[in-house]
Each structure stands twice: as structure tokens, then as C-alpha cells.
Design a protein around this motif. Structure first.
Motif, PDB file in Angstrom:
ATOM      1  N   ASP A  12      -7.999  -0.393  -8.812  1.00 30.24           N
ATOM      2  CA  ASP A  12      -7.120   0.692  -8.367  1.00 30.24           C
ATOM      3  C   ASP A  12      -7.822   1.552  -7.322  1.00 30.24           C
ATOM      4  OD1 ASP A  12      -5.130  -0.149 -10.022  1.00 30.24           O
ATOM      5  OD2 ASP A  12      -5.371   1.437 -11.513  1.00 30.24           O
ATOM      6  N   ALA A  15      -8.105  -0.397  -4.097  1.00 33.64           N
ATOM      7  CA  ALA A  15      -6.824  -0.431  -3.392  1.00 33.64           C
ATOM      8  C   ALA A  15      -6.555   0.902  -2.693  1.00 33.64           C
ATOM      9  CB  ALA A  15      -5.700  -0.765  -4.366  1.00 33.64           C
ATOM     10  N   ARG A  16      -6.867   2.006  -3.365  1.00 38.07           N
ATOM     11  CA  ARG A  16      -6.665   3.326  -2.760  1.00 38.07           C
ATOM     12  C   ARG A  16      -7.571   3.502  -1.535  1.00 38.07           C
ATOM     13  NH1 ARG A  16      -4.323   7.897  -4.477  1.00 38.07           N
ATOM     14  NH2 ARG A  16      -3.995   6.970  -6.536  1.00 38.07           N
ATOM     15  N   GLY A  18      -8.920   1.109   0.263  1.00 41.40           N
ATOM     16  CA  GLY A  18      -8.457   0.186   1.301  1.00 41.40           C
ATOM     17  C   GLY A  18      -7.247   0.727   2.042  1.00 41.40           C
ATOM     18  N   TRP A  19      -6.319   1.332   1.297  1.00 45.00           N
ATOM     19  CA  TRP A  19      -5.127   1.908   1.934  1.00 45.00           C
ATOM     20  C   TRP A  19      -5.526   3.044   2.868  1.00 45.00           C
ATOM     21  CZ3 TRP A  19      -2.630   6.491   2.557  1.00 45.00           C
ATOM     22  CH2 TRP A  19      -1.314   6.432   3.032  1.00 45.00           C
ATOM     23  N   LEU A  20      -6.402   3.918   2.394  1.00 45.64           N
ATOM     24  CA  LEU A  20      -6.845   5.044   3.215  1.00 45.64           C
ATOM     25  C   LEU A  20      -7.524   4.567   4.499  1.00 45.64           C
ATOM     26  CD1 LEU A  20      -8.224   7.392   0.411  1.00 45.64           C
ATOM     27  CD2 LEU A  20      -6.260   7.863   1.890  1.00 45.64           C
ATOM     28  N   TYR A  21      -8.295   3.469   4.399  1.00 44.55           N
ATOM     29  CA  TYR A  21      -9.058   2.990   5.549  1.00 44.55           C
ATOM     30  C   TYR A  21      -8.182   2.227   6.540  1.00 44.55           C
ATOM     31  CZ  TYR A  21     -12.977   0.961   8.162  1.00 44.55           C
ATOM     32  OH  TYR A  21     -13.842   0.604   9.156  1.00 44.55           O
ATOM     33  N   TYR A  22      -7.400   1.250   6.034  1.00 45.73           N
ATOM     34  CA  TYR A  22      -6.665   0.350   6.924  1.00 45.73           C
ATOM     35  C   TYR A  22      -5.286   0.862   7.310  1.00 45.73           C
ATOM     36  CZ  TYR A  22     -10.249  -3.192   6.207  1.00 45.73           C
ATOM     37  OH  TYR A  22     -11.429  -3.875   6.185  1.00 45.73           O
ATOM     38  N   VAL A  23      -4.637   1.614   6.430  1.00 46.33           N
ATOM     39  CA  VAL A  23      -3.278   2.082   6.708  1.00 46.33           C
ATOM     40  C   VAL A  23      -3.289   3.510   7.236  1.00 46.33           C
ATOM     41  CG1 VAL A  23      -0.968   2.476   5.762  1.00 46.33           C
ATOM     42  CG2 VAL A  23      -2.337   0.538   4.956  1.00 46.33           C
ATOM     43  N   ALA A  24      -3.992   4.385   6.527  1.00 47.09           N
ATOM     44  CA  ALA A  24      -4.018   5.796   6.942  1.00 47.09           C
ATOM     45  C   ALA A  24      -5.003   6.052   8.073  1.00 47.09           C
ATOM     46  CB  ALA A  24      -4.357   6.679   5.743  1.00 47.09           C
ATOM     47  N   ALA A  49     -12.000  -4.176  -1.782  1.00 45.85           N
ATOM     48  CA  ALA A  49     -10.579  -4.403  -1.488  1.00 45.85           C
ATOM     49  C   ALA A  49     -10.385  -5.649  -0.641  1.00 45.85           C
ATOM     50  CB  ALA A  49      -9.992  -3.173  -0.783  1.00 45.85           C
ATOM     51  N   ILE A  55      -6.264  -6.507   0.655  1.00 51.46           N
ATOM     52  CA  ILE A  55      -5.894  -6.166   2.024  1.00 51.46           C
ATOM     53  C   ILE A  55      -5.463  -7.434   2.742  1.00 51.46           C
ATOM     54  CG2 ILE A  55      -6.705  -5.193   4.202  1.00 51.46           C
ATOM     55  CD1 ILE A  55      -6.599  -3.183   1.923  1.00 51.46           C
TER      56      ILE A  55
END
Length: 317
Positions: A12, A15-16, A18-24, A49, A55
């Protein structure tokens, strides 16, 4: 509230991060601050991730050389769909790159608003592609399996992808409740007369698009590893001219179905008519060269997703 296991909690967090790095688009320092951890921990979570395939990255910019190879293949084999991905000389994987490209093409078809019938074969490459699909709501579509989902011992076939696809894509799914190969022509004909099987056979003829793996032959080929053929029978088929298989259907170097008892025992749905259906084969690597070339020569597929190295081989052959 249920307590998270240590592994689930770590994933978890990965994933958080990874989201912050690649999406945000946050830096590792910003991730560390947001999550209340050190920069080193943030870096490890982003790496985790990626390692756990949480990812999924798609490259939207086409590469000129890939486009040129694709256009040459399109002209040589009169193809309706070609996608060439870059080759990684340092990788021995037979799925990386084409699995992602296959997933993108499957997703493109599933995003159509008008109802379609999408057919899928089986194999490691297709399963890798299905694993890349996002969760989708497609109640207007029908998805059917061209191959049986039962192993020779009655167990579920591991690389049959229809069930993996059902987990990701909310649509009507039609499995083929048979093994790939049966013991005789008579058994195949009897099984094909069953009403549940008849509906799947009919859907196969109506398919708008099909995605299939290209099977190489040999003692370590999927049909042998999965227990459908023994090495001696495989060797005999190769002596008789077999060059590859799609959904169990054996063909020679010119892409013509073998006229012998093996294809009379195949319980798979016949490949959809290429005159009305886009049939896309996914394959790359030296082990697949002969089978893929034969399938293209004989028009068994009219679309291909492969890599640069394999494309150059196909053009030089």
C-alpha cells in the motif's frame, strides 16, 4: 477495522509512493515529507512499486525506426494492424514490450461504444498483456476464448486468459469448456455438439477482433509443457513439416494447416475468418521466428505486435 498484514501494508505504501512520483509528479523529498518517512525510504518504496509491477508505463511518442519497420511489414504481408516496439538487447524476456503494446490495443478495442465480439487465445504473452489491462466497464461487449480452459488432467489451464480478463473487464465472457486437444475426432465432434460449446463456436465466427499467441514447437513447447503432447509425438509432427501452432492448430512453414490427425483432435474454436476479422498475433524472439513467419506467410494472422529485432528477421526472410 481489520489490521493490515505487514506485506499488504508495505505494498500500500509502495503504491502511494509510486502514485505520488509517477502521477502527481512529486520529488522523492516531497514524497518523504508527505508520507512522514526518510528520503531513502521513499526511494525504496518507489523502487518496490516498480519491482512489484504496481506501475505500468506507456510510451505515447512513436519511434521512427519502429514505424518504418511496421510499414514495411504491412506492405510485405498485407497486414491490417502492425505495432513494432523497441528491442532490449540485454533482455531475454519474450513478453516485455509486446505485452504492454498488446494491452493498449485490447484497451482501444474495448473503449469502442458499439458492441463488439473480442476473441482471445492463450499463452504466456497474452496473459502478460491481460495483466496490464486497467479495470474497465464494458457491458456492451462480448469476450470469448478461442481455446479450451481445461488441462489434460481436468485442471484449469494456467495460461488460459479468459478468467484473468474477466477479473479486469466487466463484460460478458464466454469460456471454452474443453481441453485444447482431445483423444479423437469422434470425441471432438461429440463435444462440439453440446449447446454451450455451440454458442462459443458461433461467437468465434462473429468475432470483430482476435488476439492470439504464436506457439513455437519442440520438446519445451507449451503443448508439451502443458501435457497435451509428449516429446515423441511433437518430434514426429515436426518431421511431418509442422512449424508452429495457434490455439492448438498446427501449421507448416507456409502457414497451411497440417492435413493429419493432430488437427482433427483440436477442440479449439477455428480461427475467425481473416476477411472479416482482425486477427493479431503477439510474439517476439528467436524461438518464435519460424512460427511467426509461417503464420504471416499463410495469412493465418492479418495483424502483428512484435519487436524491432523480430521485425527485421521477418523482412529479411
Amino acid at each position: 477495522m481489520a489490521k493490515r498484514t505487514e506485506t499488504a501494508g508495505r505494498l500500500d505504501d509502495a503504491a502511494r509512493a509510486g502514485w505520488l512520483y509517477y502521477v502527481a509528479g512529486r520529488t522523492q523529498d516531497e514524497i518523504a515529507s508527505a508520507m512522514g518517512i526518510s528520503r531513502q525510504s521513499a526511494q525504496r518504496l518507489v523502487s518496490l512499486a516498480v519491482a512489484e509491477r504496481l506501475i505500468k508505463v506507456r510510451l505515447d511518442h512513436p519511434i521512427a525506426e519502429c514505424l518504418e519497420l511496421g510499414e514495411a511489414l504491412r506492405k510485405k504481408f498485407s497486414l491490417v494492424h502492425v505495432d513494432i516496439v523497441p528491442s532490449d538487447p540485454g533482455s531475454s524476456s519474450t513478453t516485455i514490450g509486446i505485452a504492454e503494446a498488446g494491452a493498449a490495443e485490447i484497451e482501444r478495442w474495448l473503449k469502442k461504444s458499439e458492441p463488439i465480439v473480442l476473441a482471445v487465445g492463450t499463452g504466456r504473452t497474452l496473459k502478460a498483456a491481460i495483466d496490464q489491462l486497467p479495470t474497465m466497464e464494458c457491458p456492451q461487449h462480448r469476450i470469448m476464448s478461442l481455446t479450451g480452459n481445461i488441462g489434460p488432467d481436468g485442471s484449469a489451464a494456467y495460461y488460459n486468459v479468459i478468467f484473468s480478463m474477466a477479473d479486469a473487464v466487466k463484460a460478458r465472457h464466454y469460456p471454452m469448456p474443453l481441453p485444447v486437444l482431445v483423444s479423437s475426432t469422434e470425441e471432438r465432434d461429440l463435444l462440439h455438439k453440446q449447446s454451450l460449446v455451440q454458442s462459443t463456436l458461433r461467437l468465434g465466427r462473429e468475432a470483430d477482433v482476435a488476439f492470439v499467441g504464436i506457439g513455437e514447437l519442440g520438446a519445451d513447447a507449451p503443448l508439451c509443457l502443458d501435457g497435451f503432447l509428449d516429446p515423441e509425438e511433437m518430434a514426429r509432427l515436426m518431421e511431418e513439416g509442422a512449424a508452429g501452432e495457434i490455439c492448438g492448430w498446427m501449421f507448416d512453414r507456409n502457414g497451411r494447416l497440417l492435413d493429419n490427425s493432430i488437427n482433427e483432435r483440436v477442440a479449439s474454436v477455428p480461427l475467425p475468418p481473416r476477411e472479416t476479422t482482425t486477427v493479431i498475433g503477439l510474439a517476439k524472439g528467436k524461438r518464435k521466428h519460424l512460427a511467426l513467419l509461417a503464420a504471416l506467410r499463410g495469412g493465418m494472422i492479418n495483424g502483428v505486435i512484435t519487436d524491432e529485432s523480430t521485425a527485421r528477421y521477418l523482412l529479411s526472410a
